[in-house]
Design an enzyme around this catalytic site. Structure first.
Site, PDB file in Angstrom:
ATOM      1  N   PRO A 118      51.781  70.540  28.095  1.00 41.63           N
ATOM      2  CA  PRO A 118      52.257  69.436  28.943  1.00 41.63           C
ATOM      3  C   PRO A 118      53.349  68.600  28.265  1.00 41.63           C
ATOM      4  O   PRO A 118      54.032  67.834  28.921  1.00 41.63           O
ATOM      5  CB  PRO A 118      51.003  68.589  29.181  1.00 41.63           C
ATOM      6  N   GLU A 124      41.543  70.962  23.003  1.00 38.57           N
ATOM      7  CA  GLU A 124      42.251  69.698  23.274  1.00 38.57           C
ATOM      8  C   GLU A 124      43.660  69.698  22.716  1.00 38.57           C
ATOM      9  O   GLU A 124      44.450  68.807  23.012  1.00 38.57           O
ATOM     10  CB  GLU A 124      41.456  68.513  22.711  1.00 38.57           C
ATOM     11  N   ARG A 157      61.193  88.305  37.797  1.00 38.11           N
ATOM     12  CA  ARG A 157      61.893  88.606  39.046  1.00 38.11           C
ATOM     13  C   ARG A 157      63.399  88.379  38.944  1.00 38.11           C
ATOM     14  O   ARG A 157      64.144  88.752  39.844  1.00 38.11           O
ATOM     15  CB  ARG A 157      61.276  87.845  40.229  1.00 38.11           C
ATOM     16  N   ASP A 208      68.075  82.855  46.173  1.00 42.28           N
ATOM     17  CA  ASP A 208      66.845  82.107  46.363  1.00 42.28           C
ATOM     18  C   ASP A 208      67.109  80.631  46.557  1.00 42.28           C
ATOM     19  O   ASP A 208      68.039  80.087  46.005  1.00 42.28           O
ATOM     20  CB  ASP A 208      65.964  82.190  45.103  1.00 42.28           C
TER      21      ASP A 208
HETATM   22  C1  4GN Z   1      50.181  73.702  29.630  1.00 43.86           C
HETATM   23  C2  4GN Z   1      48.975  73.855  28.964  1.00 43.86           C
HETATM   24  C3  4GN Z   1      49.146  72.077  31.013  1.00 43.86           C
HETATM   25  C4  4GN Z   1      50.267  72.806  30.661  1.00 43.86           C
HETATM   26  C5  4GN Z   1      47.889  73.091  29.350  1.00 43.86           C
HETATM   27  C6  4GN Z   1      51.544  72.585  31.392  1.00 43.86           C
HETATM   28  C7  4GN Z   1      46.408  73.796  27.515  1.00 43.86           C
HETATM   29  N1  4GN Z   1      47.996  72.222  30.373  1.00 43.86           N
HETATM   30  N2  4GN Z   1      51.664  71.487  32.134  1.00 43.86           N
HETATM   31  N3  4GN Z   1      46.685  73.121  28.744  1.00 43.86           N
HETATM   32  O1  4GN Z   1      52.438  73.395  31.276  1.00 43.86           O
HETATM   33  C8  4GN Z   1      46.204  71.264  24.896  1.00 43.86           C
HETATM   34  C9  4GN Z   1      46.195  72.537  24.126  1.00 43.86           C
HETATM   35  C10 4GN Z   1      46.392  71.590  26.333  1.00 43.86           C
HETATM   36  C11 4GN Z   1      46.414  73.632  25.076  1.00 43.86           C
HETATM   37  C12 4GN Z   1      46.890  73.005  26.354  1.00 43.86           C
END
Ligand code: 4GN
Length: 248
Positions: free
Chosen positions: A88, A115, A153, A168
């Site tokens: 994230p 986490e 793709r 697209d």
């Molecule tokens: C990516 C991984 C959301 C995304 C995730 C995203 C796994 N959540 N928004 N979760 O692209 C902490 C370590 C969270 C792995 C991660």
């Protein structure tokens, strides 16, 4: 293109990668996906991949050892290959980022769990961090699959020739125009006459304008960067006077 995926759950990838277009792309050898189980790079007898966080607090953190060993083993000497952590905290994925990544002959995707991932993984082997959007999911695997699909793709030959990915929605910077197929009337809902006219120039103008109308109503932010002709700008100005964007 070759995509190497580092994950604790390689089986998660089976369904999405072995159906339809991605299956065909692999059969045609336009795409090679190699799944690597991070647990195979542990050294202790319990094959540990996570541990408690320094400084306390809840949850577990992915240990640096197995992940860094895995990246180094999989990457080999190819130091120009992007090593992408799905997180994230990454730059937000988009059609433009997909195009940028599709230009590489090889990518390495790192899927985290728990986490978080020990910060030293980012410091030492990760070259790029990507987020699929502002929300948290339980692991990087589903995010990696989104990237793999969107990138694959764009590889020449993966979609049929008639489906040129450049046309697209989003590649044009607009939402897609409305689509119709038979029957010409379904439950009192007719197909717009223009689409039955056979006049391709008129159809093309209509589709562009409907794409602009939708984008104005649903994603007006996209119009700040969309490439519009002079006539389309006038059409948009007219829309702005008559149609309000939808709430939300
Ligand atoms: C990516 C991984 C959301 C995304 C995730 C995203 C796994 N959540 N928004 N979760 O692209 C902490 C370590 C969270 C792995 C991660």
């Amino acid at each position: 293109m070759q995509i190497d995926v580092l994950t604790l759950f390689p089986a998660m990838f089976e369904g999405p990668l072995t159906e339809s277009i991605l299956k065909r792309a692999q059969e045609k050898e336009l795409l090679t996906i190699r799944l690597h189980d991070i647990r195979g790079y542990t050294n202790d007898k319990h094959h540990s991949v996570d541990d408690t966080p320094y400084g306390g607090g809840g949850g577990m953190v992915m240990m640096p050892g197995p992940l860094i060993e895995a990246v180094e083993a999989v990457r080999g000497e190819e130091e120009q290959t992007p090593v992408i952590l799905l997180t994230p905290q990454g730059r937000v994925f988009s059609q433009k980022v997909a195009q940028e990544l599709a230009a590489h002959p090889r990518l390495i995707l790192v899927c985290g769990r728990y986490e978080g991932v020990d910060e030293r993984v980012r410091q030492s082997v990760v070259t790029d961090q990507i987020s699929i959007g502002d929300y948290v999911i339980t692991g990087g695997e589903l995010a990696a699959m989104i990237l793999i699909d969107a990138i694959s793709r764009l590889i020449p030959g993966v979609l049929g020739a008639r489906w040129a990915a450049e046309e697209d929605s989003h590649a044009m910077g607009l939402l897609e125009y409305p689509h119709y197929t038979r029957p010409p009337v379904f439950r009192d809902m007719p197909v717009p006459d223009v689409l039955l006219s056979g006049d391709h120039a008129v159809i093309q103008t209509w589709r562009r304008r409907e794409a602009i109308r939708r984008t104005w109503q649903r994603r007006p932010d996209l119009l700040l960067t969309a490439e519009l002709t002079e006539a389309e700008r006038w059409f948009l100005a007219e829309l702005a006077e008559t149609d309000a964007p939808l709430p939300g």
